[in-house]
Scaffold this motif. Structure first.
Motif, PDB file in Angstrom:
ATOM      1  N   TYR A 132      92.157  21.049  54.642  1.00  0.00           N
ATOM      2  CA  TYR A 132      91.305  19.926  54.916  1.00  0.00           C
ATOM      3  C   TYR A 132      92.018  18.826  55.573  1.00  0.00           C
ATOM      4  O   TYR A 132      91.343  18.108  56.347  1.00  0.00           O
ATOM      5  CB  TYR A 132      90.441  19.474  53.914  1.00  0.00           C
ATOM      6  N   CYS A 133      93.228  18.616  55.509  1.00  0.00           N
ATOM      7  CA  CYS A 133      94.167  17.716  55.605  1.00  0.00           C
ATOM      8  C   CYS A 133      94.681  17.494  57.166  1.00  0.00           C
ATOM      9  O   CYS A 133      95.665  18.414  57.415  1.00  0.00           O
ATOM     10  CB  CYS A 133      94.869  16.960  54.437  1.00  0.00           C
ATOM     11  N   LEU A 170      90.396  25.731  49.222  1.00  0.00           N
ATOM     12  CA  LEU A 170      90.623  24.471  49.988  1.00  0.00           C
ATOM     13  C   LEU A 170      92.142  24.630  49.993  1.00  0.00           C
ATOM     14  O   LEU A 170      92.782  23.510  50.855  1.00  0.00           O
ATOM     15  CB  LEU A 170      89.958  23.229  49.317  1.00  0.00           C
ATOM     16  N   SER A 195      83.087  19.194  50.541  1.00  0.00           N
ATOM     17  CA  SER A 195      83.959  19.801  51.123  1.00  0.00           C
ATOM     18  C   SER A 195      83.383  21.400  51.237  1.00  0.00           C
ATOM     19  O   SER A 195      82.679  21.674  50.409  1.00  0.00           O
ATOM     20  CB  SER A 195      85.180  19.888  49.981  1.00  0.00           C
ATOM     21  N   PHE A 225      83.922  14.545  52.417  1.00  0.00           N
ATOM     22  CA  PHE A 225      84.902  15.389  53.462  1.00  0.00           C
ATOM     23  C   PHE A 225      84.619  15.158  54.898  1.00  0.00           C
ATOM     24  O   PHE A 225      83.359  14.973  55.203  1.00  0.00           O
ATOM     25  CB  PHE A 225      84.750  16.927  52.992  1.00  0.00           C
ATOM     26  N   PRO A 239      85.884  16.456  58.654  1.00  0.00           N
ATOM     27  CA  PRO A 239      86.744  17.655  59.163  1.00  0.00           C
ATOM     28  C   PRO A 239      87.753  16.812  60.397  1.00  0.00           C
ATOM     29  O   PRO A 239      87.466  15.758  60.663  1.00  0.00           O
ATOM     30  CB  PRO A 239      85.799  18.552  60.101  1.00  0.00           C
ATOM     31  N   THR A 297      92.796  21.157  61.973  1.00  0.00           N
ATOM     32  CA  THR A 297      92.941  21.800  60.633  1.00  0.00           C
ATOM     33  C   THR A 297      92.237  23.071  60.762  1.00  0.00           C
ATOM     34  O   THR A 297      91.250  23.427  61.626  1.00  0.00           O
ATOM     35  CB  THR A 297      92.314  21.136  59.413  1.00  0.00           C
ATOM     36  N   PHE A 315      89.749  23.697  58.922  1.00  0.00           N
ATOM     37  CA  PHE A 315      88.309  23.425  58.672  1.00  0.00           C
ATOM     38  C   PHE A 315      87.635  22.293  59.883  1.00  0.00           C
ATOM     39  O   PHE A 315      86.514  21.628  59.705  1.00  0.00           O
ATOM     40  CB  PHE A 315      88.069  22.398  57.414  1.00  0.00           C
ATOM     41  N   GLU A 373      83.847  22.789  60.136  1.00  0.00           N
ATOM     42  CA  GLU A 373      83.231  22.539  58.954  1.00  0.00           C
ATOM     43  C   GLU A 373      82.217  21.323  59.053  1.00  0.00           C
ATOM     44  O   GLU A 373      82.557  20.522  59.821  1.00  0.00           O
ATOM     45  CB  GLU A 373      84.021  22.591  57.808  1.00  0.00           C
ATOM     46  N   TYR A 396      91.762  12.702  58.517  1.00  0.00           N
ATOM     47  CA  TYR A 396      90.581  13.148  59.079  1.00  0.00           C
ATOM     48  C   TYR A 396      90.131  12.533  60.351  1.00  0.00           C
ATOM     49  O   TYR A 396      90.865  11.307  60.544  1.00  0.00           O
ATOM     50  CB  TYR A 396      89.255  12.947  58.168  1.00  0.00           C
TER      51      TYR A 396
END
Ligand code: SAH
Length: 345
Positions: A68-69, A172, A204, A232, A234, A238, A240, A243, A308
């Protein structure tokens, strides 16, 4: 649903099934009922005070690869930086002049900062600012490193558990990271004597109401001094990237629940909350939060600590920035205070 909120208020806990039912069954009316109670409880313990923490993002190098990061090691597009000890100390000085009495050093897991280098930074801040709290947020370390930094003068540590459930955690994070190890770190930190902050992302990917119920039960068990939660969001570089972001609505609801479950906990209205809605942090305060953590990092590097997308960038390193924050809190009936703001929990 109101009955579950009353029960939570009276007993400061719920069963797993009750948590799930409440989280799934929430609606705007229940939320308002919750927020009223959350405000009442936070006022009983903390009045209308909002504590401020000066966030210094001192390195964006990270050896981890969390899906996610934006600072994950596989992201080749990060413009890397590290702050020198001198720069960190000058951020502290600016912050001190503006009334900050807590400095939060946050960064990726950057091997450059060995135990010696990190301990030297912490003890230099400790010597110059004996009246301030030093908070670290530098990820998973050995018991030995945590202890060394505590002895060097750090008082608090922020390490979100991210999600309690190990199979959700595995969705994750890459295989070398585990929920169990993250949680072990939290117990180590407590044992050493840190005031501990933990928390999780709301919304998330793959998160279920069951996962959130387990997060609440874990929080109750760990009983930390602070709980940081945020939606969370996006990041485009990444896995994600496509997402959905977590919602303001669910994040506020979870903040209210945490205030009822842990009446005296320190609860920040996070930067991520301020990122998904222009008045997100104000709404967080009105849902029971009592801390904000403005950025004290130098302006030229702040744009590069992008965990993010669209991260808000409102620095308070100037007196004007600090005033603006004060105004925003004032507008909703709260006041920024310059106390160290130790947890009553
Ligand atoms: N390396 C440190 C600091 C991490 S950044 C550590 O491991 O603790 C602080 C927090 O930002 C993380 O714990 C995570 O919960 C949150 N975060 C990271 N990426 C995010 C994203 N894409 N959206 C929202 N929050 C995110």
């Amino acid at each position: 649903m109101e009955d579950l909120i009353d029960k939570l208020e009276n007993q400061q806990k719920l069963s797993r099934n009750e948590w799930i039912r409440l989280i799934q069954g929430r609606n705007p009316q229940i939320s308002n009922y919750l927020f009223q109670k959350a405000r009442k409880i936070r006022k009983q313990h903390y009045g209308n005070d909002v504590y401020i923490r000066g966030l210094i993002e001192f390195t964006n190098y990270c050896r981890n690869d969390c899906y996610y990061c934006g600072l994950r090691r596989s992201n080749q597009n990060v413009k890397h930086y590290r702050l020198s000890k001198e720069t960190i100390l000058s951020c502290c000085e600016t912050g001190y002049q503006l009334g900050f009495r807590t400095f939060v050093l946050q960064g990726g897991e950057d091997r450059y900062f060995t135990d010696d280098i990190m301990a030297d930074i912490v003890s230099s801040i400790r010597i110059r600012y004996p009246d301030c709290a030093i908070t670290l947020s530098i990820g998973e370390c050995s018991h030995e490193r945590y202890r060394r930094l505590f002895e060097a003068g750090a008082n608090r540590f922020l390490l979100r558990h991210e999600t309690y459930n190990s199979s959700h955690y595995a969705k994750l994070h890459p295989p070398e990271l585990s929920a169990a190890h993250r949680q072990k770190c939290l117990w180590d930190l407590k044992e050493i004597g840190y005031q501990v902050g933990t928390g999780f992302m709301v919304g998330s990917p793959y998160q279920t109401p069951e996962n959130l119920a387990d997060d609440m039960i874990f929080l109750k068990k760990l009983n930390p001094q602070m709980v940081g939660i945020g939606p969370f969001i996006p990041h485009h570089d990444t896995p994600f990237k496509d997402e959905n972001a977590g919602t303001l609505e669910l994040t506020l609801f979870m903040l209210g629940l945490i205030r009822l479950m842990m009446p005296k906990v320190l609860l920040p209205a996070t930067t991520a909350l301020g990122t998904i809605a222009p008045d997100g942090r104000e709404q967080g305060i009105l849902a029971g939060a009592n801390v904000v953590m403005p950025n004290l990092s130098p302006g030229d590097v702040r744009n590069n600590y992008l965990i993010y997308d669209n991260k808000i960038n409102t620095g308070v390193e100037s007196a004007e920035g600090r005033k603006a924050l004060e105004k925003r809190m004032d507008a909703i009936g709260y006041r920024i205070v310059t106390a160290r703001g130790d947890s009553l929990n």
